[in-house]
Design a protein around this motif. Structure first.
Motif, PDB file in Angstrom:
ATOM      1  N   VAL A  49     -17.901  69.016  12.247  1.00  0.00           N
ATOM      2  CA  VAL A  49     -17.887  69.575  10.907  1.00  0.00           C
ATOM      3  C   VAL A  49     -19.316  69.557  10.404  1.00  0.00           C
ATOM      4  CG1 VAL A  49     -17.089  69.275   8.540  1.00  0.00           C
ATOM      5  CG2 VAL A  49     -15.532  68.797  10.435  1.00  0.00           C
ATOM      6  N   VAL A  55     -18.257  73.408   2.817  1.00  0.00           N
ATOM      7  CA  VAL A  55     -18.021  72.015   3.222  1.00  0.00           C
ATOM      8  C   VAL A  55     -19.268  71.231   2.820  1.00  0.00           C
ATOM      9  CG1 VAL A  55     -17.555  70.407   5.094  1.00  0.00           C
ATOM     10  CG2 VAL A  55     -16.546  72.692   5.157  1.00  0.00           C
ATOM     11  N   VAL A  75     -14.309  69.967   0.415  1.00  0.00           N
ATOM     12  CA  VAL A  75     -13.976  71.151   1.209  1.00  0.00           C
ATOM     13  C   VAL A  75     -13.355  72.219   0.320  1.00  0.00           C
ATOM     14  CG1 VAL A  75     -12.659  72.031   3.173  1.00  0.00           C
ATOM     15  CG2 VAL A  75     -13.642  69.729   3.257  1.00  0.00           C
ATOM     16  N   LEU A  78     -12.057  76.911   4.663  1.00  0.00           N
ATOM     17  CA  LEU A  78     -11.847  76.659   6.086  1.00  0.00           C
ATOM     18  C   LEU A  78     -12.144  77.923   6.879  1.00  0.00           C
ATOM     19  CD1 LEU A  78      -8.410  74.787   5.778  1.00  0.00           C
ATOM     20  CD2 LEU A  78     -10.639  73.713   6.223  1.00  0.00           C
ATOM     21  N   ASN A  79     -12.227  77.766   8.202  1.00  0.00           N
ATOM     22  CA  ASN A  79     -12.483  78.907   9.094  1.00  0.00           C
ATOM     23  C   ASN A  79     -13.700  79.710   8.656  1.00  0.00           C
ATOM     24  OD1 ASN A  79      -9.029  79.771   9.988  1.00  0.00           O
ATOM     25  ND2 ASN A  79     -10.310  78.056  10.571  1.00  0.00           N
ATOM     26  N   THR A  96     -10.824  67.311   8.149  1.00  0.00           N
ATOM     27  CA  THR A  96     -11.399  68.644   7.961  1.00  0.00           C
ATOM     28  C   THR A  96     -11.397  69.424   9.269  1.00  0.00           C
ATOM     29  OG1 THR A  96     -12.828  67.802   6.201  1.00  0.00           O
ATOM     30  CG2 THR A  96     -13.438  69.908   7.177  1.00  0.00           C
ATOM     31  N   ALA A  97     -11.790  68.771  10.356  1.00  0.00           N
ATOM     32  CA  ALA A  97     -11.804  69.428  11.664  1.00  0.00           C
ATOM     33  C   ALA A  97     -10.393  69.842  12.081  1.00  0.00           C
ATOM     34  CB  ALA A  97     -12.420  68.493  12.710  1.00  0.00           C
ATOM     35  N   ASP A 100      -9.169  72.853  10.066  1.00  0.00           N
ATOM     36  CA  ASP A 100      -9.815  74.062  10.556  1.00  0.00           C
ATOM     37  C   ASP A 100      -9.104  74.591  11.805  1.00  0.00           C
ATOM     38  OD1 ASP A 100     -11.825  75.506   9.341  1.00  0.00           O
ATOM     39  OD2 ASP A 100     -13.363  74.858  10.753  1.00  0.00           O
ATOM     40  N   ARG A 101      -8.829  73.700  12.743  1.00  0.00           N
ATOM     41  CA  ARG A 101      -8.163  74.128  13.983  1.00  0.00           C
ATOM     42  C   ARG A 101      -6.748  74.617  13.719  1.00  0.00           C
ATOM     43  NH1 ARG A 101     -10.719  69.668  16.101  1.00  0.00           N
ATOM     44  NH2 ARG A 101      -8.868  68.400  15.747  1.00  0.00           N
ATOM     45  N   GLN A 104      -6.593  78.083  12.180  1.00  0.00           N
ATOM     46  CA  GLN A 104      -6.835  79.187  13.104  1.00  0.00           C
ATOM     47  C   GLN A 104      -5.783  79.286  14.203  1.00  0.00           C
ATOM     48  OE1 GLN A 104     -10.709  80.500  13.847  1.00  0.00           O
ATOM     49  NE2 GLN A 104     -10.467  80.642  16.065  1.00  0.00           N
ATOM     50  N   PRO A 254     -14.248  72.888  15.707  1.00  0.00           N
ATOM     51  CA  PRO A 254     -13.324  73.689  14.917  1.00  0.00           C
ATOM     52  C   PRO A 254     -13.205  75.084  15.498  1.00  0.00           C
ATOM     53  CG  PRO A 254     -14.873  72.519  13.510  1.00  0.00           C
ATOM     54  CD  PRO A 254     -15.353  72.355  14.924  1.00  0.00           C
ATOM     55  N   GLU A 257     -15.779  78.383  15.170  1.00  0.00           N
ATOM     56  CA  GLU A 257     -17.083  77.950  14.646  1.00  0.00           C
ATOM     57  C   GLU A 257     -18.082  77.766  15.786  1.00  0.00           C
ATOM     58  OE1 GLU A 257     -17.933  77.766  11.416  1.00  0.00           O
ATOM     59  OE2 GLU A 257     -15.969  78.617  11.054  1.00  0.00           O
TER      60      GLU A 257
END
Length: 257
Positions: A49, A55, A75, A78-79, A96-97, A100-101, A104, A254, A257
């Motif tokens: 991150v 972020v 945050v 995201l993405n 956060t990571a 993000d995953r 997506q 992520p 990214e």
């Protein structure tokens, strides 16, 4: 004599209050486990991150008992900022990571499959909060107390349509229900604890996700309610085994990214 008796009762009351909320501020007392700061540091050191317009590094958060985030993040997206988080969430790096995953790998795929368009917003109703589980003054601290959890109430599509958990879960149309089933199932693969409507009376209007490592250390994710035959069913004592759901460890870049 009356004054002495009053002083005694006041002291006794103070002891009772401390017993019920001796962590300070009415929260349970808990020792801070070493893995919490370690996983935060690993996530940040690996660069999974990175600071950006959406972020942002925040001041260290601390509170009574073991509450706090060693390296707090604010945050708001995201993405790559394509999905707004409203209001901005105060959480740790590993969560956060994972968000993000999940956004997506599960949420966006479900949105395209069911609605033919992406999710551009996520509404959250609880991130960091120094409190006990379900607001209790006894027992364990909530993962919210470590910035290791978030409660998600709704998703917004590119055309402005909002899918709320409180309505869509039970009373939504077929596509809304299918969308929420997919994002919930994907969450069970990414996060270590996932709770939604039907799990208990505290989660009727949102999906709670967190990264409590003691769940997966026992070889199981804790996901409620359980999905059976395409339908949600709250079943006491059931849990999802890692034999059927493979977690994605937080130590990974992520998606996108």
């Amino acid at each position: 004599m009356v004054g002495a008796r009053f002083a005694y009762l006041a002291a006794l009351l103070a002891v009772v209050v401390c017993v019920e909320g001796c962590g300070g501020g009415g929260v349970p007392y808990e020792e801070r486990a070493a893995w919490r700061d370690k996983t935060e540091a690993q996530c940040l050191a690996a660069g999974y991150v990175r600071a950006s317009a959406y972020v942002q590094n925040a001041s260290r958060v601390s509170g009574p008992s073991a509450c706090g985030i060693g390296a707090a993040l604010k945050v708001s997206g995201l993405n790559g900022g394509r999905v707004a988080v409203s209001p901005p969430a105060t959480v740790n790096c590993p969560l956060t990571a994972s968000l993000d995953r999940w956004m997506q790998s599960s949420v966006q795929k479900a949105a395209h499959r069911q609605f033919g368009q992406p999710v551009v917003g996520m509404r959250q109703i609880a991130s960091y909060s120094c409190r006990g589980r379900n607001g209790s003054r006894r027992g364990h601290l909530s993962e919210h107390a470590y910035g290791n959890a978030i409660d998600i109430a709704a998703f917004r599509l590119a055309n402005g349509r909002e899918i709320t958990v409180v309505k869509g879960w039970w009373r939504g149309d077929a596509r809304e229900k299918a969308f929420l089933r997919e994002v919930f199932t994907g969450a069970c693969a990414e996060f270590y604890t996932v709770l939604g409507p039907g799990s208990d009376r505290y989660h009727y209007n949102h999906i709670h996700v967190d990264l409590l490592v003691t769940n997966v250390s026992k070889g199981r994710h804790y996901c409620r309610p359980v999905l059976r035959d395409g339908l949600f069913a709250a079943a006491e004592g059931d849990a999802l085994s890692t034999a059927s759901i493979k977690p994605i460890p937080f130590v990974g870049p992520p998606g996108g990214e």
